[in-house]
Motif scaffolding. Structure first.
Motif, PDB file in Angstrom:
ATOM      1  N   ALA A  69     129.963  -9.561  35.694  1.00  7.02           N
ATOM      2  CA  ALA A  69     130.437 -10.955  35.651  1.00  7.02           C
ATOM      3  C   ALA A  69     131.752 -11.084  34.890  1.00  7.02           C
ATOM      4  CB  ALA A  69     129.374 -11.846  35.010  1.00  7.02           C
ATOM      5  N   ILE A  98     123.668  -9.228  28.288  1.00 10.04           N
ATOM      6  CA  ILE A  98     123.337  -9.765  29.621  1.00 10.04           C
ATOM      7  C   ILE A  98     122.373  -8.849  30.387  1.00 10.04           C
ATOM      8  CG2 ILE A  98     124.322 -10.283  31.914  1.00 10.04           C
ATOM      9  CD1 ILE A  98     125.072 -12.425  29.904  1.00 10.04           C
ATOM     10  N   ASN A 108     115.808  -2.027  43.168  1.00  6.53           N
ATOM     11  CA  ASN A 108     117.008  -1.641  43.925  1.00  6.53           C
ATOM     12  C   ASN A 108     118.218  -1.750  42.996  1.00  6.53           C
ATOM     13  OD1 ASN A 108     118.488  -0.896  46.203  1.00  6.53           O
ATOM     14  ND2 ASN A 108     118.884  -3.027  46.799  1.00  6.53           N
ATOM     15  N   GLY A 109     119.027  -0.669  42.923  1.00  7.92           N
ATOM     16  CA  GLY A 109     120.138  -0.638  41.965  1.00  7.92           C
ATOM     17  C   GLY A 109     119.650  -0.172  40.607  1.00  7.92           C
ATOM     18  N   SER A 149     120.211   2.392  38.727  1.00  7.20           N
ATOM     19  CA  SER A 149     121.035   3.156  37.784  1.00  7.20           C
ATOM     20  C   SER A 149     122.035   2.303  37.024  1.00  7.20           C
ATOM     21  CB  SER A 149     121.780   4.268  38.538  1.00  7.20           C
ATOM     22  OG  SER A 149     122.500   3.695  39.627  1.00  7.20           O
ATOM     23  N   GLY A 150     122.080   1.008  37.282  1.00 10.08           N
ATOM     24  CA  GLY A 150     123.045   0.138  36.591  1.00 10.08           C
ATOM     25  C   GLY A 150     122.491  -0.385  35.275  1.00 10.08           C
ATOM     26  N   VAL A 165     121.321  -3.329  34.417  1.00  6.21           N
ATOM     27  CA  VAL A 165     120.059  -4.069  34.536  1.00  6.21           C
ATOM     28  C   VAL A 165     118.943  -3.129  35.007  1.00  6.21           C
ATOM     29  CG1 VAL A 165     118.876  -6.016  35.630  1.00  6.21           C
ATOM     30  CG2 VAL A 165     121.316  -6.203  35.087  1.00  6.21           C
ATOM     31  N   GLY A 166     119.238  -2.338  36.037  1.00  5.30           N
ATOM     32  CA  GLY A 166     118.206  -1.488  36.647  1.00  5.30           C
ATOM     33  C   GLY A 166     117.617  -0.478  35.676  1.00  5.30           C
ATOM     34  N   VAL A 170     115.605   2.762  43.646  1.00  3.17           N
ATOM     35  CA  VAL A 170     116.639   3.090  44.640  1.00  3.17           C
ATOM     36  C   VAL A 170     117.959   3.319  43.914  1.00  3.17           C
ATOM     37  CG1 VAL A 170     117.858   2.310  46.697  1.00  3.17           C
ATOM     38  CG2 VAL A 170     115.475   1.605  46.331  1.00  3.17           C
ATOM     39  N   SER A 216     121.634   6.418  44.030  1.00  3.00           N
ATOM     40  CA  SER A 216     122.203   7.567  44.752  1.00  3.00           C
ATOM     41  C   SER A 216     121.743   8.868  44.102  1.00  3.00           C
ATOM     42  CB  SER A 216     123.728   7.485  44.748  1.00  3.00           C
ATOM     43  OG  SER A 216     124.192   7.678  43.438  1.00  3.00           O
ATOM     44  N   TYR A 260     119.693   5.798  48.503  1.00  2.00           N
ATOM     45  CA  TYR A 260     120.056   4.800  49.517  1.00  2.00           C
ATOM     46  C   TYR A 260     121.137   5.321  50.461  1.00  2.00           C
ATOM     47  CZ  TYR A 260     124.228   3.597  46.736  1.00  2.00           C
ATOM     48  OH  TYR A 260     125.418   3.639  46.066  1.00  2.00           O
ATOM     49  N   CYS A 297     118.868  -5.624  42.361  1.00  4.79           N
ATOM     50  CA  CYS A 297     120.063  -5.744  41.519  1.00  4.79           C
ATOM     51  C   CYS A 297     121.323  -5.426  42.318  1.00  4.79           C
ATOM     52  CB  CYS A 297     119.990  -4.786  40.324  1.00  4.79           C
ATOM     53  SG  CYS A 297     118.497  -4.901  39.373  1.00  4.79           S
ATOM     54  N   ILE A 314     119.256 -10.956  41.841  1.00  3.46           N
ATOM     55  CA  ILE A 314     120.216 -11.518  40.867  1.00  3.46           C
ATOM     56  C   ILE A 314     121.624 -11.525  41.448  1.00  3.46           C
ATOM     57  CG2 ILE A 314     118.919 -11.068  38.749  1.00  3.46           C
ATOM     58  CD1 ILE A 314     120.601  -8.458  38.469  1.00  3.46           C
ATOM     59  N   ARG A 350     130.437   2.010  39.679  1.00  4.11           N
ATOM     60  CA  ARG A 350     129.687   3.263  39.681  1.00  4.11           C
ATOM     61  C   ARG A 350     129.139   3.594  38.305  1.00  4.11           C
ATOM     62  NH1 ARG A 350     130.406   2.830  44.605  1.00  4.11           N
ATOM     63  NH2 ARG A 350     128.260   2.236  44.309  1.00  4.11           N
ATOM     64  N   LYS A 407     126.916   4.399  35.186  1.00  2.00           N
ATOM     65  CA  LYS A 407     125.520   4.838  35.001  1.00  2.00           C
ATOM     66  C   LYS A 407     125.062   4.247  33.676  1.00  2.00           C
ATOM     67  CE  LYS A 407     126.392   9.398  36.962  1.00  2.00           C
ATOM     68  NZ  LYS A 407     126.104  10.817  36.859  1.00  2.00           N
TER      69      LYS A 407
HETATM   70  N1  LIG Z   1     122.209 -13.428  38.307  1.00  2.00           N
HETATM   71  C1  LIG Z   1     122.447 -13.000  37.078  1.00  2.00           C
HETATM   72  O1  LIG Z   1     122.224 -13.726  36.101  1.00  2.00           O
HETATM   73  C2  LIG Z   1     122.970 -11.597  36.867  1.00  2.00           C
HETATM   74  C3  LIG Z   1     122.862 -11.013  35.598  1.00  2.00           C
HETATM   75  C4  LIG Z   1     123.292  -9.684  35.447  1.00  2.00           C
HETATM   76  C5  LIG Z   1     123.834  -9.000  36.529  1.00  2.00           C
HETATM   77  N2  LIG Z   1     123.963  -9.630  37.718  1.00  2.00           N
HETATM   78  C6  LIG Z   1     124.502  -8.912  38.896  1.00  2.00           C
HETATM   79  O2  LIG Z   1     123.605  -7.856  39.176  1.00  2.00           O
HETATM   80  C7  LIG Z   1     124.312  -6.735  39.677  1.00  2.00           C
HETATM   81  C8  LIG Z   1     123.938  -5.515  38.860  1.00  2.00           C
HETATM   82  O3  LIG Z   1     124.382  -5.688  37.530  1.00  2.00           O
HETATM   83  P1  LIG Z   1     124.511  -4.420  36.578  1.00  2.00           P
HETATM   84  O4  LIG Z   1     125.001  -4.891  35.277  1.00  2.00           O
HETATM   85  O5  LIG Z   1     123.274  -3.608  36.647  1.00  2.00           O
HETATM   86  O6  LIG Z   1     125.694  -3.649  37.358  1.00  2.00           O
HETATM   87  P2  LIG Z   1     126.304  -2.211  37.111  1.00  2.00           P
HETATM   88  O7  LIG Z   1     125.790  -1.624  35.836  1.00  2.00           O
HETATM   89  O8  LIG Z   1     127.767  -2.326  37.270  1.00  2.00           O
HETATM   90  O9  LIG Z   1     125.701  -1.401  38.360  1.00  2.00           O
HETATM   91  C9  LIG Z   1     126.298  -0.212  38.697  1.00  2.00           C
HETATM   92  C10 LIG Z   1     125.275   0.633  39.435  1.00  2.00           C
HETATM   93  O10 LIG Z   1     124.997   0.036  40.701  1.00  2.00           O
HETATM   94  C11 LIG Z   1     124.654   1.097  41.573  1.00  2.00           C
HETATM   95  N3  LIG Z   1     124.836   0.711  42.970  1.00  2.00           N
HETATM   96  C12 LIG Z   1     125.973   0.273  43.546  1.00  2.00           C
HETATM   97  N4  LIG Z   1     125.751   0.017  44.856  1.00  2.00           N
HETATM   98  C13 LIG Z   1     124.438   0.306  45.094  1.00  2.00           C
HETATM   99  C14 LIG Z   1     123.599   0.240  46.251  1.00  2.00           C
HETATM  100  N5  LIG Z   1     124.069  -0.166  47.433  1.00  2.00           N
HETATM  101  N6  LIG Z   1     122.297   0.593  46.124  1.00  2.00           N
HETATM  102  C15 LIG Z   1     121.809   1.008  44.934  1.00  2.00           C
HETATM  103  N7  LIG Z   1     122.565   1.103  43.805  1.00  2.00           N
HETATM  104  C16 LIG Z   1     123.854   0.753  43.889  1.00  2.00           C
HETATM  105  C17 LIG Z   1     125.603   2.203  41.167  1.00  2.00           C
HETATM  106  O11 LIG Z   1     125.008   3.430  41.445  1.00  2.00           O
HETATM  107  P3  LIG Z   1     125.639   4.458  42.518  1.00  2.00           P
HETATM  108  O12 LIG Z   1     126.917   4.943  41.899  1.00  2.00           O
HETATM  109  O13 LIG Z   1     124.611   5.477  42.640  1.00  2.00           O
HETATM  110  O14 LIG Z   1     125.863   3.667  43.764  1.00  2.00           O
HETATM  111  C18 LIG Z   1     125.774   2.010  39.666  1.00  2.00           C
HETATM  112  O15 LIG Z   1     124.975   2.922  38.914  1.00  2.00           O
HETATM  113  C19 LIG Z   1     125.799  -7.117  39.608  1.00  2.00           C
HETATM  114  O16 LIG Z   1     126.200  -7.570  40.881  1.00  2.00           O
HETATM  115  C20 LIG Z   1     125.838  -8.257  38.622  1.00  2.00           C
HETATM  116  O17 LIG Z   1     126.915  -9.141  38.855  1.00  2.00           O
HETATM  117  C21 LIG Z   1     123.528 -10.915  37.930  1.00  2.00           C
END
Ligand SMILES: NC(=O)c1ccc[n+]([C@@H]2O[C@H](COP(=O)([O-])OP(=O)(O)OC[C@H]3O[C@@H](n4cnc5c(N)ncnc54)[C@H](OP(=O)(O)O)[C@@H]3O)[C@@H](O)[C@H]2O)c1
Length: 350
Positions: free
Chosen positions: A47, A141, A168-169, A171-172, A174-175, A192, A194, A212, A237, A260, A337, A339
């Motif tokens: 964000a 967050i 889903n997602g 490794s980020g 939140v995930g 889920v 990579s 995925y 995610c 989210i 990307r 981790k």
């Molecule tokens: N609604 C809300 O209040 C709220 C709050 C927090 C976050 N969010 C949103 O939630 C999302 C995740 O946030 P985050 O902080 O966890 O992000 P992040 O840390 O930037 O997530 C990065 C991770 O996403 C993985 N990824 C990317 N594309 C993917 C796919 N198609 N399938 C599975 N994994 C994938 C990447 O792994 P690979 O390199 O292996 O692809 C990477 O490890 C963001 O879009 C963020 O804006 C929303």
């Protein structure tokens, strides 16, 4: 103080400006809820990047806004009059963490600075035994969002519910917290991500990892593998609309799909359709939930409690940058990307 400010809309290199000698903010006497914090650590979230492109820095109440939402630091000043009763536990010298609320973001009171003013309701004390660079991801967050997703899925620690959950997602930011907390609560976790992140996600506790990139489209693989052993909840995610559209193939009829990502950022039409379209008009017969986190000290405190209880063991750290390298940190975030968390070591301490 040293701080980053936003000067225009655009990419990190266009929008951000480093200020080596910005005045330290002071507590306005008119607001009895604000506290001053000396920030030691901050962390970035997707964000923050969106805001660089969308939140105008020239609005009269938002001049030279400071970016950044997650913080850990020390309380250095409280309001002259006592805080409202529910916030009175805070003391000068407390190590605190959390994330800015929507109003702080609107006013540009961010954490990429040595000092920040913030509403005391957004702050929680960091318990002993949690390192600051862990606390900033956990109580910021990402950790708060994971706590809120799990709450909306209907799980609480010790509920004894047997459940299979898809993350889903995984490794980020939140995930990685979701996988651990769900596993810590005794749920079966299918994650889920990579192949590059599979080992890390398994170590965090995932029972099964799905790549995925190999299983594309993901929904076809899930229908084949989980059609007979459906999920109780899917926590998305990534914002995969097809995952929801096909969910009757692998999500129980009373299961919940929690997302989210989407809504305004992906267009309001899919959100409205998922939420409102009746099944007889082609709507998906599974309950769809999406929310925008309203960060709070209470949710930050719960994330820290889950850590202390051992439900969450670590916040994986992708990388750490000194405050001066804020642009490099944002550019890392922009790769999508990471981790785990991207940390900004504001004070240069351990
Ligand atoms: N609604 C809300 O209040 C709220 C709050 C927090 C976050 N969010 C949103 O939630 C999302 C995740 O946030 P985050 O902080 O966890 O992000 P992040 O840390 O930037 O997530 C990065 C991770 O996403 C993985 N990824 C990317 N594309 C993917 C796919 N198609 N399938 C599975 N994994 C994938 C990447 O792994 P690979 O390199 O292996 O692809 C990477 O490890 C963001 O879009 C963020 O804006 C929303």
């Amino acid at each position: 103080m040293r701080a980053w400010t936003t000067t225009c809309l655009g990419s990190p290199r266009q929008a951000l400006s480093f200020q080596p000698t910005r005045p330290v903010p002071s507590l306005p006497p008119t607001n009895p809820r604000l506290v001053l914090i000396r920030v030691t650590h901050s962390a970035l979230n997707p964000a923050d990047l969106v805001l660089l492109h969308t939140a105008p820095p020239w609005l009269p109440f938002r001049r030279s806004p400071v970016p950044g939402q997650d913080f850990v630091g020390e309380v250095v000043a409280l309001p002259a009059n006592p805080l409202p009763a529910e916030l009175r536990g805070l003391r000068v010298g407390d190590r605190v963490g959390g994330a800015t609320g929507l109003w702080d973001v609107a006013l540009g009171r961010g954490s990429l600075a040595e000092y920040m003013v913030i509403d005391a309701g957004s702050v929680a004390v960091v318990p002993e035994g949690i390192e600051s660079r862990q606390a900033v991801g956990l109580m910021g967050i990402a950790g708060q969002t994971a706590v809120e997703m799990i709450r909306r899925a209907g799980f609480v620690p010790g509920d004894g519910k047997v459940a299979r959950v898809l993350v889903n997602g995984a490794s980020g930011g939140v995930g990685t917290v979701l996988v651990q907390a769900l596993k810590g609560m005794g749920k079966e976790v299918v994650a889920v991500c990579s192949a590059a992140n599979a080992e890390m996600v398994r170590e965090l506790g995932a029972d099964e990892v799905i790549d995925y990139k190999v299983h594309d489209p993901l929904e076809r693989h899930l229908a084949a593998e989980f059609g007979e052993k459906q999920f109780d909840a899917i926590l998305d995610c990534v914002g995969n609309q097809a995952l929801y559209a096909h969910s009757p193939g692998y999500l129980k009829p009373d299961g919940k799909f929690i997302s989210i990502v989407g809504g305004w950022s992906q267009g309001i039409i899919p959100y409205a359709r998922n939420k409102l379209l009746p099944v007889f008009l082609g709507g998906v017969p599974r309950s769809f939930h999406m929310f925008l986190l309203s960060a709070s000290g209470e949710t930050a405190k719960k994330a820290a409690q889950w850590f202390k209880q051992g439900l969450i063991k670590q916040v994986p750290i992708d990388s750490e940058f000194p405050l001066e390298q804020g642009i490099e940190a944002f550019e890392k975030l922009a790769t999508k990307r990471a981790k785990g968390k991207i940390i900004i070591n504001v004070a240069g301490t351990s």
